[in-house]
Design an enzyme around this catalytic site. Structure first.
Site, PDB file in Angstrom:
ATOM      1  N   TYR A 246      -1.412   0.225   7.427  1.00  9.04           N
ATOM      2  CA  TYR A 246      -0.852   0.884   6.179  1.00  9.04           C
ATOM      3  C   TYR A 246      -1.749   2.051   5.938  1.00  9.04           C
ATOM      4  CZ  TYR A 246       0.754   0.898   1.270  1.00  9.04           C
ATOM      5  OH  TYR A 246       1.362   1.604   0.198  1.00  9.04           O
TER       6      TYR A 246
ATOM      7  N   GLY B 256      -3.631   3.185   3.614  1.00 12.13           N
ATOM      8  CA  GLY B 256      -5.157   3.118   3.219  1.00 12.13           C
ATOM      9  C   GLY B 256      -6.024   2.094   3.979  1.00 12.13           C
ATOM     10  N   LYS B 257      -5.706   1.862   5.173  1.00 14.68           N
ATOM     11  CA  LYS B 257      -6.452   0.960   5.701  1.00 14.68           C
ATOM     12  C   LYS B 257      -7.492   1.822   6.838  1.00 14.68           C
ATOM     13  CE  LYS B 257      -4.047  -3.092   5.144  1.00 14.68           C
ATOM     14  NZ  LYS B 257      -4.257  -3.731   4.255  1.00 14.68           N
ATOM     15  N   ASN B 258      -8.545   0.920   7.047  1.00 17.43           N
ATOM     16  CA  ASN B 258      -9.568   1.656   7.850  1.00 17.43           C
ATOM     17  C   ASN B 258      -8.705   2.704   8.940  1.00 17.43           C
ATOM     18  OD1 ASN B 258     -10.659  -0.152   6.397  1.00 17.43           O
ATOM     19  ND2 ASN B 258     -12.734   0.032   7.572  1.00 17.43           N
TER      20      ASN B 258
END
Length: 369
Positions: A182, A184-186
């Protein structure tokens, strides 16, 4: 304004590479799966020290297929935590199995390993630990319990790309590891995406079929499957970004260290890094009984924050049918009332972190306990 997350700055830093990779896919017309996705699967599996990767359209799909590959179905039970994003529990329910909750450790917020064994019944088939906020669950006792009872371990690593447990990459410790891409993940896609990693070739083959309508080859449907395929463009984007993941991770860890130094003497609980852990700080989660007041005042000063998560799954109306009630998991419930997340991303500047810390200090001095 200090944003909670700044995806645009990251994109601009690698814009030429991203744009070139996307154009390459457009020219190839390999829009679903294809060479870029295949290459990403191997590169990400290598990054996780796993043998095989299976790219899918979301982290939720990754969990769903992992559970199905492990043979989880109606009448089975899967042990996990209620203090997680709802997808962890939803994926269990998709298979027809029943989620069985264990409370979290109040220090690190991952599953309390001392409570797992008493939750096991003759219907238990798997343990699904969540590596929350970028910190691994305590995997050694989890694996020992699983092996004693013949259970499958599926790691929910949606927030833990690159995290390590005693030097071993998360995702490769259990039987199957599941990641979300997704945005916003790292390691985030520019849309939806997910990945499953495993060292078990039978699981890998089953999940490859399940994500593509149960096909072993085109129009030969061996099992009933799903349309969970990754887009070619996302595969290409993620390949570019994977090359930067370690650099970004070290920037997150440096940002967290600066937060730690500035906040350690405030009336605020900062993250505890467990001795076995390489924490990758998907979020920098702090806690205070005055959370709501702190959040409001920070927002008034132009500092965005988040809450991960305000209502544990066992108290969500959608999962009332599981039969849990207020008080069943006190550590999860208290954490849900107190935890909030400060701005955290690789591009966050030292000056911005100083501003956040100064604002918190000023607010806390005026907060009535």
């Amino acid at each position: 304004m200090i944003p909670f997350l700044d995806l645009k700055t990251q994109y601009l830093s690698i814009k030429d590479e991203i744009d070139s990779a996307v154009l390459k896919v457009l020219e190839s017309t390999q829009f679903v799966l294809g060479n870029e996705v295949t290459a990403l699967e191997q590169e990400f599996a290598n990054y996780c020290s796993a043998k095989q990767g299976i790219a899918v359209n979301t982290g939720t799909s990754a969990l769903h297929l992992a559970l199905l590959a492990a043979g989880i179905g109606a009448g089975d039970e899967v042990i996990t935590i209620p203090f997680t994003f709802v997808a962890t529990v939803a994926a269990i329910c998709y298979t027809g199995a029943t989620p069985v909750f264990v409370d979290i450790d109040p220090v690190c917020y991952t599953i309390d390993v001392n409570q797992i064994e008493k939750a096991i019944t003759e219907r238990t088939k798997a343990i699904l630990p969540v590596h929350l906020y970028g910190q691994p669950a305590d995997m050694k006792p989890i694996m020992e319990i699983a092996r004693r009872h013949g259970l499958t371990v599926i790691e929910d690593a949606a927030q833990a790309h690159g995290a390590e447990y005693k030097g071993q990459r998360i995702g490769s410790i259990g039987d199957i590891g599941c990641f979300s891409f997704y945005p916003g993940k790292n390691l985030g896609a520019y849309g939806e995406g997910g990945m499953i990693v495993t060292n078990n070739p039978e699981y890998a083959h089953t999940m490859q079929m399940l994500r593509d309508w149960g096909q072993e080859r085109k129009y030969h449907h061996v099992i009933k499957g799903y349309n969970y395929r990754m887009d070619g463009i996302q595969g290409a984007i993620l390949r570019v970004k994977l090359r930067y993941l370690e650099k970004w991770t070290e920037a997150r860890r440096a940002n967290a260290a600066q937060y730690d130094a500035l906040l350690k003497d405030l009336n605020l609980t900062i993250p505890t890094v467990m001795p076995y852990s390489r924490h990758v700080y998907h979020v920098y989660a702090v806690r205070s009984p005055q959370r709501d007041e702190l959040q409001k005042k920070l927002n008034d000063q132009g500092i965005q924050t988040g809450i991960h998560y305000p209502i544990p799954v066992h108290l969500q109306p959608a999962y009332a049918d599981l039969g849990y009630k207020i008080g069943d998991f006190p550590h999860s419930e208290l954490a849900a009332r107190e935890i909030f997340s400060l701005p955290m991303y690789a591009e966050l500047t030292s000056a911005q972190i100083n501003t956040v810390a100064d604002s918190l200090q000023g607010i806390l001095q005026g907060v009535t306990v």
